[in-house]
Scaffold this active site. Sequence first.
Site, PDB file in Angstrom:
ATOM      1  N   GLN A 140       0.675  -1.255  -0.065  1.00 42.30           N
ATOM      2  CA  GLN A 140      -0.106  -0.136   0.080  1.00 42.30           C
ATOM      3  C   GLN A 140       0.784   1.202  -0.130  1.00 42.30           C
ATOM      4  O   GLN A 140       0.419   2.262  -0.404  1.00 42.30           O
ATOM      5  CB  GLN A 140      -1.070   0.019   1.159  1.00 42.30           C
ATOM      6  CG  GLN A 140      -1.925  -0.985   0.989  1.00 42.30           C
ATOM      7  CD  GLN A 140      -2.989  -1.252   2.281  1.00 42.30           C
ATOM      8  OE1 GLN A 140      -2.840  -1.858   3.116  1.00 42.30           O
ATOM      9  NE2 GLN A 140      -4.025  -0.546   2.076  1.00 42.30           N
ATOM     10  N   TRP A 157      -4.842   3.743  11.713  1.00 40.76           N
ATOM     11  CA  TRP A 157      -4.340   3.265  10.328  1.00 40.76           C
ATOM     12  C   TRP A 157      -5.190   4.429   9.536  1.00 40.76           C
ATOM     13  O   TRP A 157      -6.533   4.858   9.745  1.00 40.76           O
ATOM     14  CB  TRP A 157      -5.335   2.051   9.950  1.00 40.76           C
ATOM     15  CG  TRP A 157      -5.273   1.797   8.418  1.00 40.76           C
ATOM     16  CD1 TRP A 157      -5.744   1.990   7.510  1.00 40.76           C
ATOM     17  CD2 TRP A 157      -4.382   0.582   8.162  1.00 40.76           C
ATOM     18  NE1 TRP A 157      -5.407   1.380   6.359  1.00 40.76           N
ATOM     19  CE2 TRP A 157      -4.448   0.659   6.580  1.00 40.76           C
ATOM     20  CE3 TRP A 157      -3.343   0.095   8.492  1.00 40.76           C
ATOM     21  CZ2 TRP A 157      -3.416  -0.259   5.905  1.00 40.76           C
ATOM     22  CZ3 TRP A 157      -2.239  -0.719   7.982  1.00 40.76           C
ATOM     23  CH2 TRP A 157      -2.477  -0.737   6.407  1.00 40.76           C
ATOM     24  N   ASN A 214      -1.546 -10.935   8.367  1.00 42.97           N
ATOM     25  CA  ASN A 214      -2.668 -10.174   8.710  1.00 42.97           C
ATOM     26  C   ASN A 214      -4.063 -10.637   7.966  1.00 42.97           C
ATOM     27  O   ASN A 214      -4.239 -11.192   6.866  1.00 42.97           O
ATOM     28  CB  ASN A 214      -2.281  -8.755   7.891  1.00 42.97           C
ATOM     29  CG  ASN A 214      -3.506  -7.729   7.920  1.00 42.97           C
ATOM     30  OD1 ASN A 214      -3.467  -7.177   8.916  1.00 42.97           O
ATOM     31  ND2 ASN A 214      -4.195  -7.286   7.081  1.00 42.97           N
ATOM     32  N   GLU A 215      -5.047 -10.555   8.688  1.00 42.27           N
ATOM     33  CA  GLU A 215      -6.466 -10.978   8.572  1.00 42.27           C
ATOM     34  C   GLU A 215      -6.403 -12.186   7.662  1.00 42.27           C
ATOM     35  O   GLU A 215      -7.088 -12.191   6.497  1.00 42.27           O
ATOM     36  CB  GLU A 215      -7.021  -9.830   7.924  1.00 42.27           C
ATOM     37  CG  GLU A 215      -7.159  -8.565   8.701  1.00 42.27           C
ATOM     38  CD  GLU A 215      -7.605  -7.279   7.749  1.00 42.27           C
ATOM     39  OE1 GLU A 215      -7.677  -7.190   6.793  1.00 42.27           O
ATOM     40  OE2 GLU A 215      -8.060  -6.300   8.705  1.00 42.27           O
ATOM     41  N   HIS A 261       1.165  -9.297   4.676  1.00 47.01           N
ATOM     42  CA  HIS A 261       0.001  -8.564   4.571  1.00 47.01           C
ATOM     43  C   HIS A 261      -0.444  -8.538   2.984  1.00 47.01           C
ATOM     44  O   HIS A 261      -0.129  -7.353   2.334  1.00 47.01           O
ATOM     45  CB  HIS A 261       0.413  -7.065   5.128  1.00 47.01           C
ATOM     46  CG  HIS A 261      -0.839  -6.430   5.581  1.00 47.01           C
ATOM     47  ND1 HIS A 261      -1.138  -5.615   6.469  1.00 47.01           N
ATOM     48  CD2 HIS A 261      -1.889  -5.945   4.589  1.00 47.01           C
ATOM     49  CE1 HIS A 261      -2.367  -5.029   6.650  1.00 47.01           C
ATOM     50  NE2 HIS A 261      -2.907  -5.146   5.411  1.00 47.01           N
ATOM     51  N   GLU A 266      -5.282   1.857  -1.627  1.00 52.29           N
ATOM     52  CA  GLU A 266      -6.515   1.152  -0.597  1.00 52.29           C
ATOM     53  C   GLU A 266      -7.005   0.102  -1.455  1.00 52.29           C
ATOM     54  O   GLU A 266      -8.241  -0.130  -1.860  1.00 52.29           O
ATOM     55  CB  GLU A 266      -7.611   2.184  -0.382  1.00 52.29           C
ATOM     56  CG  GLU A 266      -8.540   1.792   0.646  1.00 52.29           C
ATOM     57  CD  GLU A 266      -7.933   1.079   1.849  1.00 52.29           C
ATOM     58  OE1 GLU A 266      -7.128   1.486   2.538  1.00 52.29           O
ATOM     59  OE2 GLU A 266      -8.792  -0.058   2.082  1.00 52.29           O
ATOM     60  N   TRP A 267      -6.209  -0.857  -2.038  1.00 46.43           N
ATOM     61  CA  TRP A 267      -6.395  -2.297  -2.769  1.00 46.43           C
ATOM     62  C   TRP A 267      -7.375  -1.849  -3.817  1.00 46.43           C
ATOM     63  O   TRP A 267      -7.207  -0.999  -4.642  1.00 46.43           O
ATOM     64  CB  TRP A 267      -7.132  -3.224  -1.717  1.00 46.43           C
ATOM     65  CG  TRP A 267      -6.190  -3.361  -0.457  1.00 46.43           C
ATOM     66  CD1 TRP A 267      -6.628  -2.956   0.717  1.00 46.43           C
ATOM     67  CD2 TRP A 267      -4.964  -4.048  -0.531  1.00 46.43           C
ATOM     68  NE1 TRP A 267      -5.159  -3.462   1.553  1.00 46.43           N
ATOM     69  CE2 TRP A 267      -4.247  -4.149   0.726  1.00 46.43           C
ATOM     70  CE3 TRP A 267      -4.016  -4.394  -1.617  1.00 46.43           C
ATOM     71  CZ2 TRP A 267      -3.142  -4.418   0.996  1.00 46.43           C
ATOM     72  CZ3 TRP A 267      -2.695  -5.011  -1.232  1.00 46.43           C
ATOM     73  CH2 TRP A 267      -2.188  -4.769   0.101  1.00 46.43           C
ATOM     74  N   ARG A 312       3.684   0.033  12.761  1.00 44.08           N
ATOM     75  CA  ARG A 312       3.449  -1.225  12.292  1.00 44.08           C
ATOM     76  C   ARG A 312       3.525  -1.152  10.700  1.00 44.08           C
ATOM     77  O   ARG A 312       2.791  -0.224   9.903  1.00 44.08           O
ATOM     78  CB  ARG A 312       1.822  -1.682  12.660  1.00 44.08           C
ATOM     79  CG  ARG A 312       1.672  -2.896  12.073  1.00 44.08           C
ATOM     80  CD  ARG A 312       0.040  -3.477  12.512  1.00 44.08           C
ATOM     81  NE  ARG A 312      -0.150  -4.752  11.687  1.00 44.08           N
ATOM     82  CZ  ARG A 312      -1.315  -4.915  11.020  1.00 44.08           C
ATOM     83  NH1 ARG A 312      -2.107  -4.121  10.996  1.00 44.08           N
ATOM     84  NH2 ARG A 312      -1.502  -5.948  10.402  1.00 44.08           N
ATOM     85  N   TYR A 370     -12.744  -1.618  12.463  1.00 43.61           N
ATOM     86  CA  TYR A 370     -13.240  -0.461  11.996  1.00 43.61           C
ATOM     87  C   TYR A 370     -14.709  -0.134  12.231  1.00 43.61           C
ATOM     88  O   TYR A 370     -15.064   1.197  12.471  1.00 43.61           O
ATOM     89  CB  TYR A 370     -12.942  -0.373  10.577  1.00 43.61           C
ATOM     90  CG  TYR A 370     -11.683  -0.419  10.206  1.00 43.61           C
ATOM     91  CD1 TYR A 370     -10.962   0.688   9.795  1.00 43.61           C
ATOM     92  CD2 TYR A 370     -10.900  -1.559  10.200  1.00 43.61           C
ATOM     93  CE1 TYR A 370      -9.546   0.614   9.256  1.00 43.61           C
ATOM     94  CE2 TYR A 370      -9.340  -1.520   9.757  1.00 43.61           C
ATOM     95  CZ  TYR A 370      -8.988  -0.565   9.179  1.00 43.61           C
ATOM     96  OH  TYR A 370      -7.605  -0.349   9.038  1.00 43.61           O
ATOM     97  N   GLU A 387      -5.183  -2.145  14.143  1.00 40.66           N
ATOM     98  CA  GLU A 387      -5.537  -1.161  12.952  1.00 40.66           C
ATOM     99  C   GLU A 387      -7.120  -0.332  13.264  1.00 40.66           C
ATOM    100  O   GLU A 387      -7.841  -1.303  14.002  1.00 40.66           O
ATOM    101  CB  GLU A 387      -6.004  -1.831  11.736  1.00 40.66           C
ATOM    102  CG  GLU A 387      -4.950  -2.044  11.049  1.00 40.66           C
ATOM    103  CD  GLU A 387      -5.053  -2.661   9.575  1.00 40.66           C
ATOM    104  OE1 GLU A 387      -6.151  -2.414   8.890  1.00 40.66           O
ATOM    105  OE2 GLU A 387      -4.277  -3.572   9.002  1.00 40.66           O
ATOM    106  N   PHE A 415      -7.276   7.058   4.219  1.00 40.92           N
ATOM    107  CA  PHE A 415      -7.371   6.902   5.792  1.00 40.92           C
ATOM    108  C   PHE A 415      -6.301   7.590   6.397  1.00 40.92           C
ATOM    109  O   PHE A 415      -6.134   7.427   7.603  1.00 40.92           O
ATOM    110  CB  PHE A 415      -7.108   5.332   6.009  1.00 40.92           C
ATOM    111  CG  PHE A 415      -8.445   4.476   5.749  1.00 40.92           C
ATOM    112  CD1 PHE A 415      -9.137   4.105   6.928  1.00 40.92           C
ATOM    113  CD2 PHE A 415      -8.678   3.972   4.489  1.00 40.92           C
ATOM    114  CE1 PHE A 415     -10.372   3.134   6.827  1.00 40.92           C
ATOM    115  CE2 PHE A 415      -9.679   2.974   4.555  1.00 40.92           C
ATOM    116  CZ  PHE A 415     -10.389   2.742   5.634  1.00 40.92           C
ATOM    117  N   ASN A 468      -7.924  -5.726  14.315  1.00 46.21           N
ATOM    118  CA  ASN A 468      -8.247  -4.690  13.197  1.00 46.21           C
ATOM    119  C   ASN A 468      -9.797  -4.422  13.352  1.00 46.21           C
ATOM    120  O   ASN A 468     -10.426  -5.120  12.692  1.00 46.21           O
ATOM    121  CB  ASN A 468      -7.670  -4.806  11.957  1.00 46.21           C
ATOM    122  CG  ASN A 468      -6.379  -5.314  11.784  1.00 46.21           C
ATOM    123  OD1 ASN A 468      -5.527  -5.000  12.655  1.00 46.21           O
ATOM    124  ND2 ASN A 468      -6.025  -5.715  10.508  1.00 46.21           N
TER     125      ASN A 468
END
Length: 527
Positions: free
Chosen positions: A61, A469, A205-206, A160, A476-477, A115, A348, A420, A485, A346
């Site tokens: 990213q 974050w 990650n995730e 990630h 952002e993908w 991070r 949100y 995050e 963000f 993470n």
Amino acid sequence: MKLKIPTISLFFFLISTPATLLEASNNGNRGFTLEENEDTHIKRSDFPSGFLFGTATSAYQVEGAYLEDGKSLSNWDVFSHSGGCEENGDIADDHYHMFLGDIELMHSIGIQAYRFSITWARILPRGRFGKVNPAGIMFYNKIIDNLILKGIEPFVTINHVDLPQELEDRYGSWLNPEMQEEFVYLAETCFKSFGDRVKYWITINEPQLLAELAYEWGVFPPCRCSEPFGNCLDGNSDVEPIIVMHNLLLAHGRAAKLYHEYFQPTQGGSIGLAVHAYMYEPLTDSELDHQAAKRAFAFHSGWTLDPSIFGDYPEELKEYLGYALPSFSLDEKNFMTNSIDFIGINHYSSIYVKDCTNASCSATGNRAIQGFLEAVGERDGVPIGEHTGARNSYVVPKGMEEIVNLIKIRYNNKPMFITENGYSTPDLHEQRVDELTNDVKRIEYHTKYLASLAKSIRGGADVRGYFAWSFMDSYEWLYGYDVRFGLYHVDRQTLARTPKLSASWYKNFLSNNSDFVFMETSRDNIY
Ligand code: BGC
């Protein structure tokens, strides 16, 4: 596609914000203070001493430099170039060349931890059958050394999302158990090269969200899926995510075992995982919706955390996925149990959950792989919280306390980090920098979520750190660069970093002032 929506003026921004939260200051500066109430009155000193405040990014990213110094193509380089999405991370924020200035900015805010993640293709361009790339190792050594020089703790995510395209071609990436060995080799290379200085590791990650996006909805590479989830060339949305999760979990477990046995005794760090954690609220008061909300946790965060702490899948998964769910051997159970020293959360947003075992749902909600449930943002036409720029992401501050408490209870108060938490504006149009940087809503978001987090800590939750974050606007993908963000604005043409109001707020918060007055002078550190 860039949406053209009329620019909103700062004036409109301020008057359209609830008066209970913001009060335009009348001090001659273009400033504001957050009105003090239970939700916004939050100070650094409300958190335990030693609590780490930081910011976070991930490699693809922000780094750019997609073909420099021996790096090979990653799956995201190939995916974004072949039309998978409109924009790519070829340059991103050019953090690869600008990291020194970025670390300087982090230091100027006063954060204690950063991070970031490792580009697999930068240090092992060909995976475990090729050589370690010394230039890749050098790059991360420089980041780590410079962070430490500034008193900032490096918090490293080993993987990630992105991986070398060669591994995707050779194995179909995470579908193949061979990827476990590939990942362990990457982790070992990281522990050996950086572990003398890195004391906090996150393996992956995730995992669950990655399995879902790449092998169920087929929107992340390798874009595998089947109907009704999507129309991919190949794949099986009902089965492949389960296999992929098993490989991701065992990859994590084997790497953690290696760390615990061979590196932790001398290096003295700790290792964890980061999960994507919604707070799920039942859509109605019915017992079935309550059970669905519980099941939703099991099918998302629990799918990763239960095996990593208890050594086995949640009961709900066994019940709904049946024989499709692989089991762990005795040996695997042993090394998976307590394979994490801390839980990375993470978080949100919260979201409503509706049961589909007894009610009509969309075609995808009616599938076992989804736990026969559907997540919805609205109840009777009213959204669960204010919309943000990310799909299915709403502002629901109390969700922070709730998710932390839920995880605290389910996992016997294992140490937690909020790895995050952040806000993206729903205004996806091109705005002028001075408007984008007056991000009052972002400050409001962080302040309220922190207040909620502080409540859970007062209630006994062992939370040890918080990462906003993101440090700066980044790739952002699937959304490209339109969803922002960052605490720092990044100009897409010049890549200049400009502190948003939120960067000044964070700095002020970290110096333990709860009242925040924006000063023109806080804009000095643009570079
Ligand atoms: C991911 C980040 C992403 C963020 C905001 C998280 O789930 O880890 O890579 O940028 O969400 O969408």
